[in-house]
Design a protein around this motif. Sequence first.
Motif, PDB file in Angstrom:
ATOM      1  N   THR A 352      67.192  50.854  32.361  1.00 33.51           N
ATOM      2  CA  THR A 352      66.811  50.440  33.702  1.00 33.51           C
ATOM      3  C   THR A 352      66.554  48.941  33.665  1.00 33.51           C
ATOM      4  O   THR A 352      65.736  48.454  32.888  1.00 33.51           O
ATOM      5  N   ASP A 353      67.261  48.203  34.502  1.00 30.39           N
ATOM      6  CA  ASP A 353      67.341  46.751  34.366  1.00 30.39           C
ATOM      7  C   ASP A 353      66.313  46.049  35.245  1.00 30.39           C
ATOM      8  O   ASP A 353      66.400  46.108  36.470  1.00 30.39           O
ATOM      9  N   PRO A 354      65.331  45.349  34.639  1.00 25.47           N
ATOM     10  CA  PRO A 354      64.371  44.602  35.459  1.00 25.47           C
ATOM     11  C   PRO A 354      64.924  43.293  35.998  1.00 25.47           C
ATOM     12  O   PRO A 354      64.273  42.650  36.840  1.00 25.47           O
ATOM     13  N   PHE A 355      66.090  42.888  35.521  1.00 29.11           N
ATOM     14  CA  PHE A 355      66.588  41.542  35.795  1.00 29.11           C
ATOM     15  C   PHE A 355      67.689  41.553  36.846  1.00 29.11           C
ATOM     16  O   PHE A 355      68.765  40.996  36.662  1.00 29.11           O
ATOM     17  N   GLU A 356      67.406  42.195  37.944  1.00 27.31           N
ATOM     18  CA  GLU A 356      68.328  42.212  39.075  1.00 27.31           C
ATOM     19  C   GLU A 356      67.550  41.852  40.328  1.00 27.31           C
ATOM     20  O   GLU A 356      66.391  42.231  40.483  1.00 27.31           O
ATOM     21  N   GLY A 357      68.196  41.109  41.207  1.00 22.62           N
ATOM     22  CA  GLY A 357      67.549  40.769  42.462  1.00 22.62           C
ATOM     23  C   GLY A 357      67.274  39.285  42.575  1.00 22.62           C
ATOM     24  O   GLY A 357      67.552  38.500  41.666  1.00 22.62           O
ATOM     25  N   PRO A 358      66.714  38.866  43.699  1.00 18.99           N
ATOM     26  CA  PRO A 358      66.485  37.438  43.951  1.00 18.99           C
ATOM     27  C   PRO A 358      65.316  36.901  43.126  1.00 18.99           C
ATOM     28  O   PRO A 358      64.508  37.650  42.590  1.00 18.99           O
ATOM     29  N   GLY A 359      65.249  35.585  43.037  1.00 19.16           N
ATOM     30  CA  GLY A 359      64.111  34.938  42.408  1.00 19.16           C
ATOM     31  C   GLY A 359      64.159  34.881  40.901  1.00 19.16           C
ATOM     32  O   GLY A 359      63.147  34.589  40.260  1.00 19.16           O
ATOM     33  N   LEU A 360      65.322  35.148  40.307  1.00 16.29           N
ATOM     34  CA  LEU A 360      65.443  35.129  38.859  1.00 16.29           C
ATOM     35  C   LEU A 360      66.217  33.893  38.414  1.00 16.29           C
ATOM     36  O   LEU A 360      67.227  33.522  39.014  1.00 16.29           O
TER      37      LEU A 360
END
Length: 506
Positions: A352-360
């Motif tokens: 399960t990937d925590p590194f998806e979405g805006p603000g990264l």
Amino acid sequence: MNSLTTTAAYPAVASTDPFRPKWHYTSERNWLNDPNGLVYLNGTYHLFYQHNPLGPDWGNMSWGHATSPDLLHWEEQAVAIPCDAQEAIFSGSAVFDEHNTSGLGTAQNPPLVAVYTSAYSDASPLAGRQAQSLAYSLDEGRTWTKYQGNPVLDRASADFRDPKVFWYDGAAGSYWVMVAVEAVERQVVLYKSGDLKTWEQLSSFGPANATGGVWECPDLFELPVDRDPGDRKWVLIVNINPGGIAGGSAGQYFVGEFDGVEFRSGSTVTEGLQEDGSRMREYGWLDWGRDYYAAVSFSGIADGRRVMIGWMNNWDYAGSTPTGGWRSAMSLPREVTLTRLDGKVVLRQEATDPFEGPGLGSFSLGPQPLAPGTLELPVTAEVARIDVEFEPGPASSIGLIVRAGGTERTLLTYDVAGGMLRLDRRESGHVNFHEAFPSVETVAVPLQEGRLRLRVYLDRCSVEAFAQDGLATITDLVFPAEAGTGLAVFAVGEGAQLLALDVVRS
């Protein structure tokens, strides 16, 4: 009902703890080990776990509890099932008894039922035994009541534990199945029940494959092969300690058939208790690192996904890791699937990937030749996902350096001639707290069309490496003594190509 909570009197853990993970669950304070009772209900994932509510060392085994809407953001709850003078609460599972087969709820309010191992103390009439017991919740896991008829399954054994329960519906009928272990005998024992209270033995499995330690924390589930609903296999998980492929604790798996009565393995390499280690690399291992143990899967995920969580530690040194008032973390949750590879059905894992979405924040490199030597990257990576693809060509080895700083570094090296991926943490930081900790882990990883793909998740005390889209994984703890956040790629020999590199940080 229980009354023990997470002991607010115990000192709070400093938020500046350099090893406290950002994306791996830890209890706010105190000891944590095996995940228990993983269940999804009404939009919430429930993670129960072995927990000492009174201190950072093993003892006073109770079920801790955390909840999440997405498998990434966890909120710690009050202790779910506390130990008492009569029993410690060892590992087990939880199911939503939708049709109230147990009678512990009502048709209008069916119960969540925990099936756990009672480890009876000297104060109990059953002193020295391990037997299976029930607790139930009528408010979706917030409070729990122990069943008055406990234990519900007692073999008069000192090592009968870790029940994983699921609902079976097939040619043999419809009923609950319990998969547990006689740990010292290296044997999985299967039972069935119509009501979770009265159990009838079905069969047993083992010893088989790795038998160099006790068997613990089994799991049994069905999956399609390559997502083909017409081609399905059953997977039996058996965790072992010691005797793992990298030393100490580990999880192994078997792929086969289950007819509602007996599991028949199609992936047993050798049977019997004698284990000389000569065929260990032929067995199915969940992870080839030192720090992925007691992995079990969630029940109740309606779309058929099978998601597992493991304890990110090893019994060789779990009591010595250099953290503060908390000790141990869980792995990232992993979806497991089955695929055929060279005529063999094997597990594939995807975190399960925590590194998806805006603000990264992100950093990328495009295709380029890799000259012999080390290419330090102009980006730091403490908590990050790294995706990298190499074409080694005639080079003898290529790899990735992570958590580098001063004299510290953790190496992921691919040996081209041997086809082996190696994770080396001997210079990773704090390594001398236990003689077993400085280590090198290896796994065979064949190139695919001449290429190696790695996805690496870094957190403040861990490295989880997934090779060739999850066909092989290595999970290890690391404890950098300095601000070790440097990142580099390297090659030994001429002719290697870096095809792509992406770093995403949070």
